[in-house]
Design a protein around this motif. Structure first.
Motif, PDB file in Angstrom:
ATOM      1  N   ILE A   1      10.307 121.196  14.494  1.00 18.21           N
ATOM      2  CA  ILE A   1       8.916 121.338  14.920  1.00 18.21           C
ATOM      3  C   ILE A   1       8.798 120.982  16.400  1.00 18.21           C
ATOM      4  N   GLY A   2       7.926 121.708  17.079  1.00 23.01           N
ATOM      5  CA  GLY A   2       7.538 121.368  18.442  1.00 23.01           C
ATOM      6  C   GLY A   2       6.094 120.913  18.412  1.00 23.01           C
ATOM      7  N   SER A   3       5.801 119.801  19.050  1.00 19.50           N
ATOM      8  CA  SER A   3       4.508 119.146  18.896  1.00 19.50           C
ATOM      9  C   SER A   3       3.643 119.273  20.153  1.00 19.50           C
ATOM     10  N   THR A   4       2.562 118.505  20.167  1.00 13.82           N
ATOM     11  CA  THR A   4       1.566 118.555  21.239  1.00 13.82           C
ATOM     12  C   THR A   4       1.346 117.153  21.802  1.00 13.82           C
ATOM     13  N   HIS A   5       0.353 117.035  22.690  1.00 17.63           N
ATOM     14  CA  HIS A   5      -0.030 115.716  23.191  1.00 17.63           C
ATOM     15  C   HIS A   5      -0.678 114.875  22.083  1.00 17.63           C
ATOM     16  N   ARG A   6      -1.190 115.545  21.036  1.00 14.99           N
ATOM     17  CA  ARG A   6      -1.823 114.853  19.898  1.00 14.99           C
ATOM     18  C   ARG A   6      -0.843 114.919  18.730  1.00 14.99           C
ATOM     19  N   GLY A   7       0.313 114.254  18.889  1.00 17.78           N
ATOM     20  CA  GLY A   7       1.419 114.550  18.005  1.00 17.78           C
ATOM     21  C   GLY A   7       1.875 113.468  17.051  1.00 17.78           C
ATOM     22  N   HIS A   8       1.170 112.334  16.978  1.00 22.16           N
ATOM     23  CA  HIS A   8       1.632 111.282  16.058  1.00 22.16           C
ATOM     24  C   HIS A   8       1.711 111.784  14.618  1.00 22.16           C
ATOM     25  N   GLY A   9       0.723 112.579  14.210  1.00 23.28           N
ATOM     26  CA  GLY A   9       0.714 113.102  12.848  1.00 23.28           C
ATOM     27  C   GLY A   9       1.887 114.015  12.576  1.00 23.28           C
ATOM     28  N   HIS A  10       2.257 114.834  13.558  1.00 26.64           N
ATOM     29  CA  HIS A  10       3.416 115.709  13.395  1.00 26.64           C
ATOM     30  C   HIS A  10       4.678 114.881  13.182  1.00 26.64           C
ATOM     31  N   CYS A  11       4.823 113.831  13.988  1.00 25.42           N
ATOM     32  CA  CYS A  11       6.006 112.970  13.873  1.00 25.42           C
ATOM     33  C   CYS A  11       6.113 112.368  12.475  1.00 25.42           C
ATOM     34  N   ILE A  12       5.029 111.778  12.000  1.00 25.56           N
ATOM     35  CA  ILE A  12       5.048 111.112  10.703  1.00 25.56           C
ATOM     36  C   ILE A  12       5.300 112.120   9.592  1.00 25.56           C
ATOM     37  N   ALA A  13       4.643 113.278   9.656  1.00 26.96           N
ATOM     38  CA  ALA A  13       4.816 114.288   8.619  1.00 26.96           C
ATOM     39  C   ALA A  13       6.238 114.828   8.582  1.00 26.96           C
ATOM     40  N   LYS A  14       6.922 114.801   9.722  1.00 22.06           N
ATOM     41  CA  LYS A  14       8.304 115.294   9.776  1.00 22.06           C
ATOM     42  C   LYS A  14       9.317 114.202   9.446  1.00 22.06           C
ATOM     43  N   GLY A  15       8.840 112.991   9.203  1.00 20.18           N
ATOM     44  CA  GLY A  15       9.727 111.943   8.728  1.00 20.18           C
ATOM     45  C   GLY A  15      10.149 110.917   9.750  1.00 20.18           C
ATOM     46  N   VAL A  16       9.549 110.918  10.942  1.00 19.17           N
ATOM     47  CA  VAL A  16       9.884 109.913  11.941  1.00 19.17           C
ATOM     48  C   VAL A  16       9.339 108.551  11.485  1.00 19.17           C
ATOM     49  N   ASP A  17      10.110 107.503  11.696  1.00 15.61           N
ATOM     50  CA  ASP A  17       9.771 106.156  11.225  1.00 15.61           C
ATOM     51  C   ASP A  17       8.534 105.620  11.940  1.00 15.61           C
ATOM     52  N   PRO A  18       7.461 105.286  11.199  1.00 15.25           N
ATOM     53  CA  PRO A  18       6.252 104.760  11.845  1.00 15.25           C
ATOM     54  C   PRO A  18       6.487 103.451  12.593  1.00 15.25           C
ATOM     55  N   LYS A  19       7.401 102.613  12.112  1.00 13.80           N
ATOM     56  CA  LYS A  19       7.679 101.354  12.806  1.00 13.80           C
ATOM     57  C   LYS A  19       8.290 101.634  14.172  1.00 13.80           C
TER      58      LYS A  19
ATOM     59  N   ASP B   1      -2.971 103.084  -0.647  1.00 18.97           N
ATOM     60  CA  ASP B   1      -3.716 102.640   0.539  1.00 18.97           C
ATOM     61  C   ASP B   1      -3.278 101.244   0.964  1.00 18.97           C
ATOM     62  N   ALA B   2      -3.172 100.341   0.000  1.00 17.34           N
ATOM     63  CA  ALA B   2      -2.776  98.967   0.307  1.00 17.34           C
ATOM     64  C   ALA B   2      -1.342  98.919   0.822  1.00 17.34           C
ATOM     65  N   GLU B   3      -0.491  99.723   0.247  1.00 15.11           N
ATOM     66  CA  GLU B   3       0.909  99.774   0.673  1.00 15.11           C
ATOM     67  C   GLU B   3       1.026 100.247   2.117  1.00 15.11           C
ATOM     68  N   ILE B   4       0.260 101.269   2.454  1.00 12.18           N
ATOM     69  CA  ILE B   4       0.307 101.795   3.826  1.00 12.18           C
ATOM     70  C   ILE B   4      -0.294 100.790   4.802  1.00 12.18           C
ATOM     71  N   GLY B   5      -1.329 100.098   4.378  1.00 18.13           N
ATOM     72  CA  GLY B   5      -1.896  99.056   5.222  1.00 18.13           C
ATOM     73  C   GLY B   5      -0.878  97.981   5.551  1.00 18.13           C
ATOM     74  N   ALA B   6      -0.084  97.582   4.550  1.00 18.93           N
ATOM     75  CA  ALA B   6       0.974  96.591   4.771  1.00 18.93           C
ATOM     76  C   ALA B   6       2.057  97.145   5.690  1.00 18.93           C
ATOM     77  N   LEU B   7       2.360  98.439   5.538  1.00 22.26           N
ATOM     78  CA  LEU B   7       3.357  99.067   6.412  1.00 22.26           C
ATOM     79  C   LEU B   7       2.914  99.014   7.869  1.00 22.26           C
ATOM     80  N   MET B   8       1.629  99.250   8.113  1.00 22.30           N
ATOM     81  CA  MET B   8       1.133  99.203   9.491  1.00 22.30           C
ATOM     82  C   MET B   8       1.212  97.791  10.057  1.00 22.30           C
ATOM     83  N   GLU B   9       0.934  96.816   9.217  1.00 20.55           N
ATOM     84  CA  GLU B   9       1.051  95.422   9.663  1.00 20.55           C
ATOM     85  C   GLU B   9       2.499  95.116  10.041  1.00 20.55           C
ATOM     86  N   ASP B  10       3.433  95.573   9.210  1.00 18.70           N
ATOM     87  CA  ASP B  10       4.855  95.377   9.509  1.00 18.70           C
ATOM     88  C   ASP B  10       5.235  96.100  10.805  1.00 18.70           C
ATOM     89  N   ALA B  11       4.680  97.291  10.996  1.00 24.69           N
ATOM     90  CA  ALA B  11       5.008  98.075  12.192  1.00 24.69           C
ATOM     91  C   ALA B  11       4.551  97.367  13.461  1.00 24.69           C
TER      92      ALA B  11
END
Length: 336
Positions: A61-79, A290-300
């Motif tokens: 995939i080639g992304s844009t300036h608004r690309g965080h969603g593309h990264c996550i959807a393609k499997g890039v590590d949020p942390k 939802d709670a699991e993802i919230g904890a993931l963001m805290e870890d990140a």
């Protein structure tokens, strides 16, 4: 669509991860004095989720300036992404890329890109590689916005991709505004997908707030590409909840009533209202995600804060695959 339980959970988890990353990570970036322009994709989660759910790690995939969603959807590590936003060495680009230059070749993520439609030729080049080396079995997706739809490079690439029947999907995330310019003002057609006909490829406009519509359209486009039938254009009509950047006040060019209308069609809300009544997944299970993802963001955030800054000597590293010593010597007037 008749999707199995695992796919449904994966779609919801991806959208929720994108939403929480944007709503947690971007404010955290500002609180740490990172002054770089950051673009939120909150509201647009269904598009990258629905498209990338049809792709493999070795697709591109080639992304844009608004690309965080593309990264996550393609499997890039949020942390790692959070660390990149914080300018830390543990980011996928070692803290030297930031929000608009996140790339992860191990996931086929060719990079977010600060140039409008700048990633389109990269995706087309990757699709040419697939045709020549992999018998079209690696699909490339070129993401761009409604502003990017008017860039000349897109039209050159669409023409070339059609001539060569490349396995590429041109995905327009039409969120209604190119910065502050309404799409109705800048576009000569009512549906951007109508332009596909000029390049002899199929073009479809879908509801970009509904992950099921996006997933289905993308599945047909991906199958067509892998079969050697060439490119497809998708226009996904979506909406960004926040300003063009963190410095932008969207109410200077759109109304609060408009924003309320689109938030009423929130992709996560649409998902819940579609899936829960069917009984395949319960509201409690989605709440648990939802709670699991919230904890993931805290870890990140903690991971990014605890990660080191890049060392000063790394400034000139990673500029080339192998830095040419003779060029370095000439630049520094060093003897050969």
């Amino acid at each position: 669509m008749d999707l199995d339980r695992d796919t449904l959970i994966r779609l919801y988890r991806t959208m929720k991860t994108i939403r929480d990353f944007e709503e947690r990570g971007i404010p955290e970036t500002g609180q740490r004095g990172m002054s770089a322009s950051v673009h939120s994709s909150a509201g647009q989660e269904a598009v990258p989720t629905g498209v990338c759910a049809n792709l493999n790690d070795d697709d591109y995939i080639g992304s844009t300036h608004r690309g965080h969603g593309h990264c996550i959807a393609k499997g890039v590590d949020p942390k790692g992404m959070m660390a990149e936003l914080f300018g830390r060495a543990t980011g996928p680009n070692k803290g030297k890329g930031g929000s608009m230059h996140i790339a992860d070749m191990s996931k086929g993520m060719l990079g977010t890109n600060g140039i409008v439609a700048g990633s389109v030729p990269l995706a087309v080049g990757a699709a040419l590689t697939s045709k020549l080396k992999y018998n079209n079995q690696r699909v490339a997706v070129a993401f761009f916005g409604d502003g990017g739809a008017n860039q000349g490079v897109l039209h050159e690439c669409m023409n070339l991709a059609s001539v060569w029947k490349l396995p590429v999907i041109f995905c327009c995330e039409n969120n209604g505004y190119a910065e502050s310019t309404p799409v109705e003002y800048a576009s000569s057609v009512e549906r951007i997908s109508d332009r596909a006909a000029g390049y002899n490829m199929p073009g479809f406009t879908v509801d970009g707030m509904n992950v099921f519509d996006v997933y289905e359209a993308a599945s047909h486009a991906v199958a067509r590409a892998r079969a050697g039938e060439g490119p497809t254009m998708l226009e996904c009509r979506t909406y960004r909840y926040y300003g063009h950047t963190v410095f932008d006040n969207p109410l200077s060019y759109r109304t609060a009533e408009e924003e309320e209308h689109w938030r009423g069609r929130d992709p996560l809300k649409v998902f819940r209202e579609t899936v829960v009544p069917q009984g395949e997944i319960t509201a409690e299970e989605l709440d648990s995600i939802d709670a699991e993802i919230g904890a993931l963001m805290e870890d990140a955030v903690q991971f990014a804060d605890q990660s080191p800054l890049p060392e000063p000597h790394e400034l000139y590293e990673d500029v080339y695959v192998e830095y040419p010593l003779d060029m370095m010597r000439r630049g520094a007037n060093m003897p050969a």
